[in-house]
Design a protein around this motif. Structure first.
Motif: not given
Length: 543
Positions: A4-8, A14-21, A25-31
């Motif tokens: 999970c890119m939100g909590c590792m 899974e797309k929605i993390c069961p640990y941190c929500g 499926s989102e992407t990091q904004p530029e830059p």
């Protein structure tokens, strides 16, 4: 393994993390760097945490140690471009010189911060490297309580007896940073955290350029804790600036509110403190708060020793021991007056040697150029050539070897002739003192053939001798012993014990070592310190 890119945490498909929500499926904004970007073939980039004018922090994952980390990327706003999906920073020709200087300062700053890893208030720097035309700092990721939350749990303010052991190690860490020629300049509740075992942790480190107005960086200041001079254009920040910030933070800790913005306090410098707060705080602490928050620099507390002194009234030996032990260091490396005197004679000798070498090399080149060795007889395919090499009369590279790095850095800060780069590998040198330049490329005297373009100078800073001799400290007071050991380049822990022969705060001897022993630079020694005669049971009951 899908993280999970939100909590590792490992989340599989899974797309929605069961640990941190977090929605993966989102992407990091530029830059900013994209999710799952791998740096140094080791660190995985996750969600962005925060950003300022100098850098951006991401949650990261260390594949080698299988731990979460914090990744800080040098990202000066307005000086680069990076498109979606790209990693490399593009810097325009007009910004390139400034960008390189700022990046070098960023790396140098964190290299120094890393030297303080062992101090209790510091969050450890694990790695520093360059990639993607920028620089990265890897920090440990700890489970911490934000300082505001900590105060909230304590009814919004702390008693001095509780705040004191929290803040004394912070003062020591800031003092150690300044002894190395750097500062924090953003001590505030926003940059403080508390561990679950009750120790303070300091974050928010940035170079000085980020902590004042009028620089190439978009500055980030904390209202109420930033000193008045930080709002002036490119004012040189110093210890007085730092003391204002830590005093403002301590004021908030003890009263529940920060002082007014420094710009407003220039018009009305009064500090709002309720009668009840004044009554419950020791008078000397109230005085220290007022003196540390003087808007006029000439009236402000001028150094950390004075600040500690005003905050303390006859502390016991045991209290001193606890404070010093928590910082894990009594003595820190600094340039002393005696070192300056010694370095003067060494520098003179070193410079004379290099001048002699340059003259010798120049004579050799001249002899070869004028064919004193008969080299013109070499067969040249039947073509007879006659060449004459006139001596170079243009500019040459200056000699920086043997000079103090901090002075050279200051002199070249706005130089049009040189771009200063630093080799950050530790280099010990028996002949060149610590903090002085021991190597440079190009060599001194090298002709400068480029017209109008600054010369890139790469320098290596000496760490001095690797092995240091332990001084004789037995029978000396602890302040003198700490100074001697600091000069020797070693760190110190102390163990206090009662002693019938030596007065309080007097060094008994080393533990497991003795004066004259050799010890590696930067290592820690333990010293035994007297607490005086042990009180009798009758004296104890009277206390």
């Amino acid at each position: 393994m899908s993280l999970c890119m939100g909590c590792m945490q490992v989340i599989g498909d899974e797309k929605i993390c069961p640990y941190c929500g977090f929605n993966n499926s989102e992407t990091q904004p530029e830059p900013f760097l994209g999710f799952n970007t791998v740096l140094k073939n080791r660190y995985i980039v996750g969600r962005g945490i925060d950003t300022n004018g100098e850098s951006t922090r991401y949650l990261g994952y260390d594949k080698e140690n299988k731990t979460t980390v914090i990744i800080k990327e040098f990202l000066p706003i307005g000086m680069f471009s990076r498109g979606k999906g790209e990693r490399e920073l593009s810097v325009s020709y007009n910004d390139e010189t400034v960008y390189k200087n700022l990046k070098a300062k960023f790396i140098s700053y964190y290299q120094i911060v890393r030297e303080l890893n062992e101090m209790s208030v510091m969050i450890n720097i694990l790695d520093i490297f360059q990639e993607n035309n920028t620089a990265y700092v890897i920090e440990e990721n700890l489970d911490l309580i934000h300082f505001d939350e900590y105060l909230k749990r304590s009814n919004g303010q702390l008693e001095w007896e509780v705040a004191r052991p929290l803040f004394m190690p912070l003062i020591s860490a800031l003092e150690s940073l300044h002894k190395r020629g750097m500062g924090h300049y953003a001590v505030s509740p926003s940059n403080l955290y508390v561990t679950h075992d009750g120790k303070l942790k300091l974050t928010g480190f940035c170079t000085e350029m980020e902590r004042k107005r009028g620089t190439p960086l978009k500055s980030q200041l904390y209202s109420g804790c930033a000193a008045p001079e930080q709002y002036e254009n490119n004012f040189t920040l110093d210890v007085l600036t730092e003391i204002y910030g830590i005093t403002a933070t301590l004021f908030y800790t003890l009263t529940g509110h920060v002082p007014a913005n420094a710009k407003d306090r220039l018009k009305d410098s009064s500090l709002l403190m309720s009668t009840n707060t004044v009554k419950r705080l020791p008078p000397h602490v109230v005085t220290a708060l007022a003196n540390g928050l003087q808007v006029e620099r000439k009236d402000r507390i001028s150094d950390f020793d004075e600040f500690r002194s005003q905050l303390s009234v006859a502390p016991t030996a045991q209290a001193i021991q606890e404070e010093i032990s928590k910082t894990a260091s009594l003595a820190e490396l600094s340039a002393k007056e005696e070192e300056k005197k010694i370095s003067k004679s060494k520098k003179t000798t070193l410079i004379a040697a290099f001048v002699s070498m340059i003259i010798f090399v120049a004579i050799g080149i001249l002899l070869v150029a004028t064919d004193c060795f008969g080299l013109a007889d070499i067969d040249k395919g039947g073509i007879e050539e006659t060449t004459t090499s006139a001596p170079w009369k243009g500019e040459t590279v200056d000699n920086f070897v043997g000079k103090k790095f901090s002075s050279v850095e200051k002199d070249l800060e706005n130089s049009d002739k040189y771009i200063l780069n630093v080799n950050y590998e530790e280099t010990f040198n028996d002949k060149v003192e610590e903090g002085y330049i021991c190597e440079q490329t190009p060599a001194p005297g090298t002709p400068i053939t480029s017209k109008g373009e600054p010369v890139n100078i790469s320098v290596t800073i000496s760490k001095g001798k690797k092995m240091r001799t332990l001084p004789d400290i037995a029978g000396k007071d602890i302040k003198t012993a700490a100074s001697l050991l600091s000069d020797a380049g070693v760190l110190v822990m102390q163990e206090a014990e009662y002693n019938s022969k030596l007065p309080d705060k007097t060094v008994i001897e080393y533990k497991d070592l003795k004066a004259g022993d050799q010890i590696e630079y930067g290592k820690t020694v333990t010293i035994r310190v007297s607490m005086g005669v042990e009180p009798t049971s009758e004296e104890s009951s009277m206390d």
